[in-house]
Motif scaffolding. Structure first.
Motif, short mmCIF file in Angstrom:
data_model
loop_
_atom_site.label_atom_id
_atom_site.label_comp_id
_atom_site.label_asym_id
_atom_site.label_seq_id
_atom_site.Cartn_x
_atom_site.Cartn_y
_atom_site.Cartn_z
N LEU A 148 0.81 -1.21 0.00
CA LEU A 148 0.00 0.00 0.00
C LEU A 148 0.85 1.27 0.00
N HIS A 149 2.12 1.16 -0.32
CA HIS A 149 2.97 2.34 -0.33
C HIS A 149 3.98 2.26 -1.46
N ALA A 150 4.51 3.41 -1.81
CA ALA A 150 5.58 3.52 -2.79
C ALA A 150 6.74 4.28 -2.16
N VAL A 151 7.93 3.95 -2.57
CA VAL A 151 9.13 4.69 -2.18
C VAL A 151 9.59 5.48 -3.39
N VAL A 152 9.79 6.77 -3.22
CA VAL A 152 10.25 7.62 -4.32
C VAL A 152 11.59 8.22 -3.93
N VAL A 153 12.58 7.98 -4.75
CA VAL A 153 13.92 8.53 -4.52
C VAL A 153 14.29 9.41 -5.70
N TRP A 154 15.35 10.21 -5.51
CA TRP A 154 15.74 11.15 -6.57
C TRP A 154 17.24 11.36 -6.54
N SER A 155 17.74 11.85 -7.63
CA SER A 155 19.14 12.26 -7.70
C SER A 155 19.21 13.73 -7.29
N GLY A 156 20.35 14.16 -6.84
CA GLY A 156 20.49 15.56 -6.44
C GLY A 156 20.67 15.70 -4.94
N PRO A 157 20.89 16.92 -4.49
CA PRO A 157 21.27 17.15 -3.09
C PRO A 157 20.12 17.23 -2.11
N ALA A 158 18.88 17.30 -2.56
CA ALA A 158 17.75 17.50 -1.65
C ALA A 158 17.59 16.30 -0.72
N THR A 159 17.36 16.56 0.57
CA THR A 159 17.12 15.50 1.54
C THR A 159 15.63 15.18 1.59
#
Length: 491
Positions: free
Chosen positions: A418-429
């Motif tokens: 029932l959930h998704a994990v979303v990650v990204w490139s770049g410096p944002a925490t």
């Protein structure tokens, strides 16, 4: 019926045409929240299409959160005008990916009239058929009163129904005497920790996934245990790291859908874990928290279904299938088929857990148990799960399609749950992005808060989609994309 007569169906895409026009009518206010829709038969006759076309359209709109259909009841609109921007109404009438809104920086500035809570852990509680829900509680109210103390293990009827459900859905059917009830997963872990502390005469040591289920880890710590974080790879807990670590008494795993990263432990690794546990006398606690919801691939049997040596203690419950407020989970004690409870390489553990349960007393009210047994016995829970699986699969597809092609963003953990994990490139925490999303009226959890060791998780957020409608999910995804983009610009 008069409102629906304005629909003109494109014969090259009949179902998509019905879906798109009904969405548009909700958006422009022609159809409002609570309005009844024609029966599928009546609307099909009015439009000159097959009834199956309208059934498919209603199913899709139900899964997306625009309408609510129930067997024997009138379909009604549940999303009102203004719940989503016009682009998300899918005027082109194509496939799911074609119905998604284009990225619009202005859209993310729109704050909903109420906060959208996308923190994980809450299913679609209101999706259960009201008739079934009320019937279950009538059964509880009709149960005869007794001048007796409740059985600490739980009612035999509910435990027997749990056994039947496990046989159908998880690939193993333990004896009823191996099943006991707990007040949620955290209480189950606290109970096991307390039992082991008495059994071993010292604080038990748990190997836990890092990142992992922090609430469960806190339950272990509060009951007097200690935890050791074991890193993960793409297939779940890293067994090389586990076997290289100092000895532990318990391994706590989520093999069917690792929480929160979503990996599925392959059969070969499961067998290796079980063989190692049997050889070392280590208890394996399987947290089977949302195995009912598998969106891609074949269903995965429980780890306990592979356990020939009686080393697995299985924990399941009703928090993700029904309502976390019921506070009802169950434990299946270790014991291979034909092996008495408490025998095997973790001999004595089952007896210790039974003793701890009896010492604590009953924790799940009997009326709750009667209601749950009714839902299981009558097939109401099974029907409910069939409906919400479809809903969750629609939302999962929405997330995948919406984020596909967005530079720097990646959606994970979408094979089930029932959930998704979303990650990204770049410096944002994760904290920065979550704070910006909160400013736009959307609440999420950060991936970093699930980690034990510094740097054990990438920057990311955990987004629950069980209890939101598709229009709300669209706004949440817009807020996420906008927050990541703004954080990158500031950096």
């Amino acid at each position: 019926m008069d409102q629906i007569e304005v629909i003109v169906v494109d014969q090259s895409g009949k179902t998509a045409g019905v879906v798109a026009r009904l969405r548009r009518m909700v958006h422009d206010g022609t159809l409002r929240e609570g309005d009844p829709l024609p029966s599928t038969r009546a609307l099909a006759a009015e439009l000159g299409v097959a009834r199956g076309t309208v059934v498919a359209a209603y199913d899709q709109l139900d899964g997306e959160g625009w309408i609510r259909t129930r067997h024997g009841a009138v379909a009604r609109v549940v999303a009102s005008a203004g719940t989503g921007d016009v682009a998300s109404m899918g005027g082109r009438g194509g496939a799911v990916g074609d119905l998604l809104p284009a990225s619009d920086p202005g859209a993310t500035a729109m704050v909903a009239a109420r906060t959208i809570d996308c923190r994980p852990g809450v299913p679609a509680v209101t999706a259960i058929a009201q008739r079934d829900w009320r019937a279950a509680w009538r059964a509880a109210a009709d149960a005869p009163l007794r001048n007796a103390v409740a059985d600490p293990l739980g009612t035999v009827e509910l435990r027997a129904q749990v056994v039947a459900q496990l046989g159908l859905s998880r690939g193993f059917a333990p004896s009823v005497d191996r099943v006991l009830l707990t007040a949620g997963t955290s209480e189950a872990l606290s109970l096991v920790t307390e039992a082991l502390r008495v059994h071993l005469g010292r604080a038990p040591v748990f190997a836990v996934e890092d990142p992992g289920y922090r609430t469960g880890q806190r339950a272990v710590l509060s009951a007097g245990g200690t935890v050791v974080g074991i890193p993960l790879d793409d297939d779940g807990m890293d067994l090389d790291a586990l076997t290289a670590a100092p000895p532990v008494d318990v391994v706590l795993v989520t093999p069917t859908h690792q929480y929160p990263l979503g990996s599925v432990m392959p059969v070969a690794r499961r067998q290796r874990l079980l063989a190692w546990a049997a050889a070392t006398g280590t208890l394996v606690v399987e947290d089977d928290y949302d195995s009912e919801f598998r969106h891609r691939g074949s269903p995965v049997p429980a780890l306990a279904a592979l356990d020939a040596d009686g080393v697995v203690l299985h924990v399941g419950g009703f928090s993700k299938t029904l309502d976390p407020r019921l506070r009802c989970s169950y434990v299946v004690l270790p014991g291979a088929a034909g092996v008495p409870v408490g025998a095997g390489s973790v001999a004595g553990v089952a007896d210790a857990v039974l003793a701890a349960r009896r010492a604590r007393g009953a924790v799940v009210a009997e009326p709750v148990q009667v209601a749950l047994a009714h839902l299981l016995r009558t097939g109401a829970l099974r029907r409910h799960l069939g409906r919400v699986r479809r809903d969750y699969t629609h939302r999962r597809a929405r997330i995948a399609a919406r984020l596909d092609g967005v530079a720097g963003l990646e959606a994970r953990a979408l094979t089930g749950g029932l959930h998704a994990v979303v990650v990204w490139s770049g410096p944002a925490t994760g904290q920065e992005v979550a704070a910006r999303m909160a400013g736009a009226g959307v609440l999420v959890s950060t991936l970093e808060e699930y980690g034990m060791a510094p740097g054990s998780t990438p920057a990311g957020v955990v987004l629950g989609y069980g209890a939101v409608t598709v229009p709300e999910l669209d706004r949440a995804l817009d807020a996420l994309i906008g927050a990541v983009e703004r954080a990158a610009t500031v950096a």
